[in-house]
Design a protein around this motif. Structure first.
Motif, mmCIF file in Angstrom:
data_model
loop_
_atom_site.group_PDB
_atom_site.id
_atom_site.type_symbol
_atom_site.label_atom_id
_atom_site.label_comp_id
_atom_site.label_asym_id
_atom_site.label_seq_id
_atom_site.Cartn_x
_atom_site.Cartn_y
_atom_site.Cartn_z
ATOM 1 N N ARG A 335 32.751 42.785 34.096
ATOM 2 C CA ARG A 335 33.964 42.567 33.958
ATOM 3 C C ARG A 335 34.816 41.362 35.660
ATOM 4 N NH1 ARG A 335 31.482 41.313 29.395
ATOM 5 N NH2 ARG A 335 32.034 44.112 27.636
ATOM 6 N N CYS A 336 34.884 42.276 36.314
ATOM 7 C CA CYS A 336 36.021 41.545 37.317
ATOM 8 C C CYS A 336 35.011 41.117 38.391
ATOM 9 C CB CYS A 336 36.459 42.977 37.635
ATOM 10 S SG CYS A 336 36.956 43.656 36.036
ATOM 11 N N CYS A 339 34.441 37.308 39.705
ATOM 12 C CA CYS A 339 35.671 37.259 40.745
ATOM 13 C C CYS A 339 35.442 38.094 41.850
ATOM 14 C CB CYS A 339 36.176 36.243 39.844
ATOM 15 S SG CYS A 339 36.346 35.365 38.565
ATOM 16 N N HIS A 340 35.340 39.039 41.636
ATOM 17 C CA HIS A 340 36.449 39.778 42.865
ATOM 18 C C HIS A 340 35.836 40.833 43.561
ATOM 19 C CE1 HIS A 340 40.083 39.877 41.891
ATOM 20 N NE2 HIS A 340 40.058 39.050 40.036
ATOM 21 N N PHE A 349 35.105 29.888 41.761
ATOM 22 C CA PHE A 349 36.121 30.954 43.292
ATOM 23 C C PHE A 349 35.304 30.804 43.981
ATOM 24 C CE2 PHE A 349 37.972 31.447 39.721
ATOM 25 C CZ PHE A 349 39.468 31.235 39.550
ATOM 26 N N PRO A 353 40.308 35.093 44.313
ATOM 27 C CA PRO A 353 40.944 35.011 44.391
ATOM 28 C C PRO A 353 42.380 35.946 44.617
ATOM 29 C CG PRO A 353 39.596 35.762 42.261
ATOM 30 C CD PRO A 353 38.976 36.602 43.135
ATOM 31 N N SER A 354 43.156 36.352 45.331
ATOM 32 C CA SER A 354 44.218 36.749 45.607
ATOM 33 C C SER A 354 43.941 37.802 46.784
ATOM 34 C CB SER A 354 44.927 37.580 44.701
ATOM 35 O OG SER A 354 45.696 36.503 43.670
ATOM 36 N N ARG A 370 47.082 48.581 40.070
ATOM 37 C CA ARG A 370 47.119 46.829 39.922
ATOM 38 C C ARG A 370 46.091 46.978 38.520
ATOM 39 N NH1 ARG A 370 51.020 45.323 39.368
ATOM 40 N NH2 ARG A 370 50.329 42.901 39.154
ATOM 41 N N ARG A 374 46.913 44.877 35.062
ATOM 42 C CA ARG A 374 46.746 43.551 35.002
ATOM 43 C C ARG A 374 45.585 43.827 33.467
ATOM 44 N NH1 ARG A 374 47.326 39.566 37.704
ATOM 45 N NH2 ARG A 374 46.873 38.468 36.254
ATOM 46 N N MET A 381 44.430 40.310 33.042
ATOM 47 C CA MET A 381 42.801 39.937 33.536
ATOM 48 C C MET A 381 42.244 40.673 32.703
ATOM 49 S SD MET A 381 42.399 38.609 36.660
ATOM 50 C CE MET A 381 43.746 37.640 36.669
ATOM 51 N N PRO A 382 40.554 39.880 32.633
ATOM 52 C CA PRO A 382 40.161 38.919 33.613
ATOM 53 C C PRO A 382 40.645 38.167 33.450
ATOM 54 C CG PRO A 382 38.075 40.161 32.838
ATOM 55 C CD PRO A 382 39.332 41.016 32.293
ATOM 56 N N PHE A 383 40.861 37.199 34.421
ATOM 57 C CA PHE A 383 41.418 35.633 34.429
ATOM 58 C C PHE A 383 40.474 34.273 32.917
ATOM 59 C CE2 PHE A 383 40.798 31.066 35.675
ATOM 60 C CZ PHE A 383 42.522 31.045 36.052
HETATM 61 C C1 HEC Z 1 36.698 34.226 36.383
HETATM 62 C C2 HEC Z 1 37.486 34.841 37.644
HETATM 63 C C3 HEC Z 1 38.417 36.245 37.379
HETATM 64 C C4 HEC Z 1 37.716 37.754 36.678
HETATM 65 C C5 HEC Z 1 36.831 37.762 35.797
HETATM 66 C C6 HEC Z 1 38.745 38.743 36.648
HETATM 67 N N1 HEC Z 1 39.134 38.400 37.512
HETATM 68 FE FE1 HEC Z 1 41.474 39.002 38.557
HETATM 69 N N2 HEC Z 1 41.705 36.902 39.534
HETATM 70 C C7 HEC Z 1 41.748 35.986 38.949
HETATM 71 C C8 HEC Z 1 42.598 34.881 39.883
HETATM 72 C C9 HEC Z 1 42.110 33.589 39.602
HETATM 73 C C10 HEC Z 1 43.748 35.999 40.018
HETATM 74 C C11 HEC Z 1 44.966 35.463 40.453
HETATM 75 C C12 HEC Z 1 45.816 34.864 39.883
HETATM 76 C C13 HEC Z 1 46.585 35.873 39.392
HETATM 77 O O1 HEC Z 1 46.792 36.650 39.289
HETATM 78 O O2 HEC Z 1 46.950 35.506 38.244
HETATM 79 C C14 HEC Z 1 43.428 37.160 40.118
HETATM 80 C C15 HEC Z 1 44.001 38.588 40.249
HETATM 81 C C16 HEC Z 1 44.034 39.311 39.947
HETATM 82 C C17 HEC Z 1 44.590 40.743 41.052
HETATM 83 C C18 HEC Z 1 45.998 40.722 41.991
HETATM 84 C C19 HEC Z 1 46.698 40.228 41.717
HETATM 85 C C20 HEC Z 1 47.797 41.720 40.886
HETATM 86 O O3 HEC Z 1 48.346 40.858 39.676
HETATM 87 O O4 HEC Z 1 47.836 42.344 41.793
HETATM 88 C C21 HEC Z 1 43.976 42.021 40.573
HETATM 89 C C22 HEC Z 1 43.947 43.329 40.534
HETATM 90 C C23 HEC Z 1 42.946 41.255 39.210
HETATM 91 N N3 HEC Z 1 42.639 40.464 39.534
HETATM 92 C C24 HEC Z 1 42.168 42.478 38.668
HETATM 93 C C25 HEC Z 1 41.010 41.786 37.583
HETATM 94 C C26 HEC Z 1 40.369 43.321 36.999
HETATM 95 C C27 HEC Z 1 40.853 44.243 37.188
HETATM 96 C C28 HEC Z 1 40.035 42.180 36.324
HETATM 97 C C29 HEC Z 1 38.267 43.009 35.717
HETATM 98 C C30 HEC Z 1 39.032 43.408 34.198
HETATM 99 C C31 HEC Z 1 39.154 40.693 36.797
HETATM 100 N N4 HEC Z 1 40.774 40.796 37.611
HETATM 101 C C32 HEC Z 1 38.524 40.133 36.680
HETATM 102 C C33 HEC Z 1 39.927 35.623 38.677
HETATM 103 C C34 HEC Z 1 39.901 37.149 37.724
#
Ligand code: HEC
Length: 408
Positions: A335-336, A339-340, A349, A353-354, A370, A374, A381-383
């Motif tokens: 799920r994460c 992108c990450h 991307f 991201p970040s 975090r 999120r 999150m996921p975005f």
């Molecule tokens: C489709 C792409 C995508 C997916 C999949 C995704 N992210 Fe992100 N994530 C982003 C983007 C774009 C940002 C920066 C914008 C924001 O912070 O909203 C980000 C930023 C973050 C950050 C850094 C900012 C903070 O709040 O500390 C964290 C932590 C994070 N994501 C956690 C997750 C987790 C946990 C998952 C899975 C459950 C996940 N992301 C899945 C795109 C994604």
């Protein structure tokens, strides 16, 4: 080791993504121009409120002030000029505003319209085609300015009514944007609408009034008072929109506000608090009590951020029983990590991201708090939930974090 690094210096991999490069260039310029514009406007505001009228007996004078800054004294007088007194060099302050607006619109295009409008559209809010979403966004800015300007042209003689309708209109627009755009885009669209109104005020009302003042002074005829009053009125509108607008500019850092189910209410409460602080800073120089009320209004804004966001945090049932690291990692991989990751698979991307990557157990553990915030607490999150995580999986991640985020 990061891909691209060889351990013996660097190899030239791929340059910064064009979109990212334009983003940083416009954002940087936007910030600089914005500081200059808002800074100027605050300084002139401050000057206006601190002029000492008694210090001169010139009938054209509106007051004088002495200041000390950067190693010398400044003596400034605000006045009207008699015919023939027009100086050869007259400094205008209008391009800071124009630059702020143009770079802001460029950012809107690069960040929210490019890339298939991926940041503008959130399918879980409304599954719009990119062209439709972009048309709504552009149309709203145009219609918003026309409605606002038309309102003040027709109802300007009843300012209290016009003010009430304007405020209701902006809040209604913010709410409407949250129904069609992603949370962060709805916030930004509200900000761009305010910025567009402010820019329209400068170029369509305030600058023409100043041109008329210059022309009248040169011709030696009295200035048209209505133009001047209208300019003052619009300048006050801009003054009150500044603090909410600055909040919106930084709001993309606070997804728990902008992606909240009550994001529109958060924005309204923060805007009321922000303009309220501005109001009491304005009345300060009229000798009124201001510090207490200004703090009270700041508290309103903070309540918007703290109380409203928590009130409406989505309630997901907690996961009972143990969650192993292997299970947590499995969810994160699916799920994460699209992108990450150092090399994201998601086409949108080109870099994580970040800067957040979940490629190793250690990297996951560092971000444990975090991840819970999120994925579970705020559900941001996921975005745009592009990888379709389930509520059960969110709860499992939270359980793993709560049990100490243990890795093997
Ligand atoms: C489709 C792409 C995508 C997916 C999949 C995704 N992210 Fe992100 N994530 C982003 C983007 C774009 C940002 C920066 C914008 C924001 O912070 O909203 C980000 C930023 C973050 C950050 C850094 C900012 C903070 O709040 O500390 C964290 C932590 C994070 N994501 C956690 C997750 C987790 C946990 C998952 C899975 C459950 C996940 N992301 C899945 C795109 C994604």
């Amino acid at each position: 080791m990061r891909p691209g690094a060889t351990g013996r210096g660097f190899v030239y991999k791929c340059p910064m993504h064009v979109g990212e490069l334009l983003d940083v260039v416009f954002r940087w310029a936007h910030l600089i121009a914005g500081i200059m514009w808002v800074g100027n406007s605050m300084l002139f505001n401050w000057l206006d409120r601190n002029l000492e009228r008694a210090a001169t007996d010139d009938p054209l004078s509106q007051g004088r002030i002495h200041m000390v800054h950067s190693g010398a004294f400044y003596e400034v007088e605000k006045k009207l000029l008699a015919p023939g007194q027009m100086p050869a060099n007259l400094h205008w302050f209008k391009y800071q505003n124009l630059t702020t607006w143009l770079t802001g619109i460029s950012l809107l295009i690069v960040v929210y319209y490019f890339n298939g409008a991926a940041f503008l559209v959130d399918p879980s809010v409304r599954d719009l085609a990119p062209s439709v979403a972009i048309s709504i966004s552009v149309g709203a800015l145009l219609v918003g300015w026309l409605l606002y300007d038309g309102l003040w042209q027709t109802l300007g003689s009843r300012p209290q009514l016009a003010t009430a309708i304007s405020i209701a209109g902006i809040f209604a627009a913010a709410w409407g944007f949250t129904l069609v755009f992603s949370g962060r885009a709805a916030y930004i669209e509200t900000g761009v609408l305010m910025g567009t109104i402010m820019t329209g005020n400068v170029w369509m009302v305030i600058v023409p009034s100043q041109r008329e003042l210059v022309a009248a002074t040169i011709a030696g005829r009295p200035q048209d008072k209505t133009l001047s009053l209208r300019a003052k009125e619009r300048s006050i509108h801009n003054n009150y929109m500044t603090f909410p607008l600055l909040f919106i500019m930084i709001s993309t850092h606070f997804p728990s506000a902008s992606s909240n189910p009550l994001n529109w209410l958060v924005l309204i409460v923060v805007s009321v608090g922000g303009s309220g602080v501005r109001h009491f800073m304005n009345v300060r120089y009229a000798g009124k009590v201001w510090l207490g009320p200004a703090f009270a209004m700041a508290a309103v804004a903070v309540a918007g951020l703290m109380v409203v966001t928590r009130l409406s945090a989505p309630a997901i049932a907690e996961h009972k029983g143990e969650v192993t690291f292997a299970r947590a990692q499995e969810i994160i991989l699916k799920r994460c990590v699209p992108c990450h990751s150092e090399v994201p698979r998601d086409a949108q991307f080109s870099a994580p991201p970040s800067g957040v990557v979940f490629d190793s157990p250690e990297r996951i553990k560092i971000m444990a708090d975090r991840i819970k915030e999120r994925a579970f607490t705020t559900g941001t999150m996921p975005f745009v939930n592009r990888t379709q995580i389930t509520d059960a999986e969110r709860a499992e991640l939270a359980r793993w974090v709560d049990d100490g985020a243990k890795i093997p």
